[in-house]
Design a protein around this motif. Structure first.
Motif, PDB file in Angstrom:
ATOM      1  N   UNK A   1       0.839  -1.196   0.000  1.00  0.00           N
ATOM      2  CA  UNK A   1       0.000   0.000   0.000  1.00  0.00           C
ATOM      3  C   UNK A   1       0.877   1.251   0.000  1.00  0.00           C
ATOM      4  N   UNK A   2       0.592   2.188  -0.886  1.00  0.00           N
ATOM      5  CA  UNK A   2       1.364   3.423  -0.942  1.00  0.00           C
ATOM      6  C   UNK A   2       1.004   4.330   0.235  1.00  0.00           C
ATOM      7  N   UNK A   3       1.877   5.334   0.478  1.00  0.00           N
ATOM      8  CA  UNK A   3       1.585   6.297   1.543  1.00  0.00           C
ATOM      9  C   UNK A   3       0.276   7.024   1.273  1.00  0.00           C
ATOM     10  N   UNK A   4       0.032   7.347   0.016  1.00  0.00           N
ATOM     11  CA  UNK A   4      -1.204   8.057  -0.330  1.00  0.00           C
ATOM     12  C   UNK A   4      -2.422   7.185  -0.073  1.00  0.00           C
ATOM     13  N   UNK A   5      -2.316   5.904  -0.375  1.00  0.00           N
ATOM     14  CA  UNK A   5      -3.429   4.992  -0.108  1.00  0.00           C
ATOM     15  C   UNK A   5      -3.699   4.889   1.392  1.00  0.00           C
ATOM     16  N   UNK A   6      -2.625   4.840   2.180  1.00  0.00           N
ATOM     17  CA  UNK A   6      -2.794   4.761   3.632  1.00  0.00           C
ATOM     18  C   UNK A   6      -3.472   6.017   4.167  1.00  0.00           C
ATOM     19  N   UNK A   7      -3.056   7.179   3.661  1.00  0.00           N
ATOM     20  CA  UNK A   7      -3.699   8.428   4.058  1.00  0.00           C
ATOM     21  C   UNK A   7      -5.167   8.411   3.685  1.00  0.00           C
ATOM     22  N   UNK A   8      -5.465   8.010   2.463  1.00  0.00           N
ATOM     23  CA  UNK A   8      -6.854   8.002   2.011  1.00  0.00           C
ATOM     24  C   UNK A   8      -7.701   7.063   2.856  1.00  0.00           C
ATOM     25  N   UNK A   9      -7.106   5.968   3.320  1.00  0.00           N
ATOM     26  CA  UNK A   9      -7.835   5.040   4.173  1.00  0.00           C
ATOM     27  C   UNK A   9      -8.301   5.691   5.459  1.00  0.00           C
ATOM     28  N   UNK A  10      -7.443   6.505   6.077  1.00  0.00           N
ATOM     29  CA  UNK A  10      -7.841   7.177   7.311  1.00  0.00           C
ATOM     30  C   UNK A  10      -8.854   8.285   7.046  1.00  0.00           C
ATOM     31  N   UNK A  11      -8.703   8.992   5.913  1.00  0.00           N
ATOM     32  CA  UNK A  11      -9.694  10.011   5.577  1.00  0.00           C
ATOM     33  C   UNK A  11     -11.050   9.370   5.293  1.00  0.00           C
ATOM     34  N   UNK A  12     -11.039   8.237   4.598  1.00  0.00           N
ATOM     35  CA  UNK A  12     -12.296   7.543   4.300  1.00  0.00           C
ATOM     36  C   UNK A  12     -12.954   7.025   5.587  1.00  0.00           C
ATOM     37  N   UNK A  13     -12.145   6.545   6.502  1.00  0.00           N
ATOM     38  CA  UNK A  13     -12.668   6.076   7.789  1.00  0.00           C
ATOM     39  C   UNK A  13     -13.385   7.208   8.510  1.00  0.00           C
ATOM     40  N   UNK A  14     -12.762   8.386   8.524  1.00  0.00           N
ATOM     41  CA  UNK A  14     -13.384   9.523   9.188  1.00  0.00           C
ATOM     42  C   UNK A  14     -14.655   9.961   8.463  1.00  0.00           C
ATOM     43  N   UNK A  15     -14.612   9.999   7.139  1.00  0.00           N
ATOM     44  CA  UNK A  15     -15.785  10.428   6.371  1.00  0.00           C
ATOM     45  C   UNK A  15     -16.935   9.443   6.527  1.00  0.00           C
ATOM     46  N   UNK A  16     -16.636   8.171   6.717  1.00  0.00           N
ATOM     47  CA  UNK A  16     -17.703   7.195   6.952  1.00  0.00           C
ATOM     48  C   UNK A  16     -18.403   7.473   8.275  1.00  0.00           C
ATOM     49  N   UNK A  17     -17.655   7.994   9.253  1.00  0.00           N
ATOM     50  CA  UNK A  17     -18.245   8.325  10.546  1.00  0.00           C
ATOM     51  C   UNK A  17     -18.988   9.657  10.505  1.00  0.00           C
ATOM     52  N   UNK A  18     -18.530  10.563   9.653  1.00  0.00           N
ATOM     53  CA  UNK A  18     -19.156  11.884   9.519  1.00  0.00           C
ATOM     54  C   UNK A  18     -19.538  12.134   8.057  1.00  0.00           C
ATOM     55  N   UNK A  19     -20.535  11.406   7.540  1.00  0.00           N
ATOM     56  CA  UNK A  19     -20.919  11.589   6.133  1.00  0.00           C
ATOM     57  C   UNK A  19     -21.480  12.982   5.839  1.00  0.00           C
ATOM     58  N   UNK A  20     -21.884  13.698   6.882  1.00  0.00           N
ATOM     59  CA  UNK A  20     -22.399  15.059   6.678  1.00  0.00           C
ATOM     60  C   UNK A  20     -21.371  15.967   6.001  1.00  0.00           C
ATOM     61  N   UNK A  21     -20.079  15.660   6.159  1.00  0.00           N
ATOM     62  CA  UNK A  21     -19.047  16.534   5.603  1.00  0.00           C
ATOM     63  C   UNK A  21     -19.014  16.527   4.080  1.00  0.00           C
ATOM     64  N   UNK A  22     -19.616  15.534   3.445  1.00  0.00           N
ATOM     65  CA  UNK A  22     -19.706  15.560   1.984  1.00  0.00           C
ATOM     66  C   UNK A  22     -20.495  16.777   1.517  1.00  0.00           C
ATOM     67  N   UNK A  23     -21.432  17.229   2.356  1.00  0.00           N
ATOM     68  CA  UNK A  23     -22.200  18.449   2.092  1.00  0.00           C
ATOM     69  C   UNK A  23     -21.527  19.653   2.741  1.00  0.00           C
ATOM     70  N   UNK A  24     -21.103  19.510   3.984  1.00  0.00           N
ATOM     71  CA  UNK A  24     -20.617  20.642   4.768  1.00  0.00           C
ATOM     72  C   UNK A  24     -19.355  21.269   4.194  1.00  0.00           C
ATOM     73  N   UNK A  25     -18.488  20.469   3.567  1.00  0.00           N
ATOM     74  CA  UNK A  25     -17.224  21.015   3.077  1.00  0.00           C
ATOM     75  C   UNK A  25     -17.410  22.013   1.941  1.00  0.00           C
TER      76      UNK A  25
END
Length: 222
Positions: A1-25
């Motif tokens: 797994x690349x560093x970018x993939x690892x970063x995206x994994x943590x961002x995706x984990x957070x966005x799954x917990x706070x799906x409201x941010x897809x609108x809020x951002x």
């Protein structure tokens, strides 16, 4: 797994917990959105470690690891993928690490609500300063940041089998909404308040898109 993939994994984990941010951002400048996501994901990692789960032991160990990691960021070192976005930014990471013990102690606060808020203040102070440095905004007053943290603490209670309805949610919701500081902080605080309201009314906690849109717009205005 690349560093970018690892970063995206943590961002995706957070966005799954706070799906409201897809609108809020929508209400943040495009150049700040990844930074905001990484910052909120870091906050989420710390708070989940402090307040999540039935057994506090794994979380305490994780907070110890994060303390070392944040101190490493202050020296130019990094191990966690979120550091790809955050570590090089001009933030006093060592000061944030210094607030982590207060966060750890807040898992099972003693005394009344005022005592709980006082206990959160060292971490709230470090968090407010780090956020101000990240986003080039005045820091949120420590008392207001502590109240925002207390609201997030309440949202974590059901994970430990403690109903949020048993806490003084009406008092929290009666407090003024977060003002000042970075738009990222104001929006997140508004989403937390929205989830608390929904939980109190027995509704699913995640806010619908139109409700999120209005809450985020109002918060972003200041």
């Amino acid at each position: 797994m690349s560093e970018r993939d690892a970063l995206q994994g943590f961002l995706d984990k957070w966005r799954a917990h706070w799906p409201e941010w897809a609108v809020a951002e929508t209400f943040l400048p495009a150049t700040q959105r990844e930074r905001a996501q990484a910052w909120l994901a870091l906050r989420g990692e710390l708070m989940d470690a402090a307040w999540g789960g039935d057994d506090p032991t794994p979380g305490a160990a994780k907070l110890g690891w994060w303390t070392e990691e944040l101190e490493g960021w202050s020296r130019g070192a990094r191990r966690h993928p979120l550091g790809q976005v955050l570590q090089k930014l001009p933030v006093e990471w060592r000061a944030l690490a210094g607030g982590v013990p207060a966060l750890r102690s807040s898992r099972s606060p003693e005394g009344d609500g005022a005592a709980t808020l006082r206990g959160l203040q060292p971490f709230a102070h470090a968090l407010a300063n780090a956020s101000a440095q990240l986003f080039g905004a005045p820091p949120v007053p420590v008392s207001a940041m502590a109240e925002a943290l207390l609201a997030e603490w309440v949202l974590h209670l059901p994970e430990r089998g403690v109903p949020a309805a048993g806490t003084d949610v009406p008092s929290l919701l009666a407090k003024p909404r977060l003002r000042g500081g970075a738009a990222t902080e104001r929006i997140q605080a508004a989403l937390v308040r929205g989830r608390l309201r929904r939980t109190r009314r027995g509704r699913p906690s995640v806010m619908p898109p139109l409700v999120t849109l209005f809450a985020a717009w109002r918060a972003a205005r200041g």
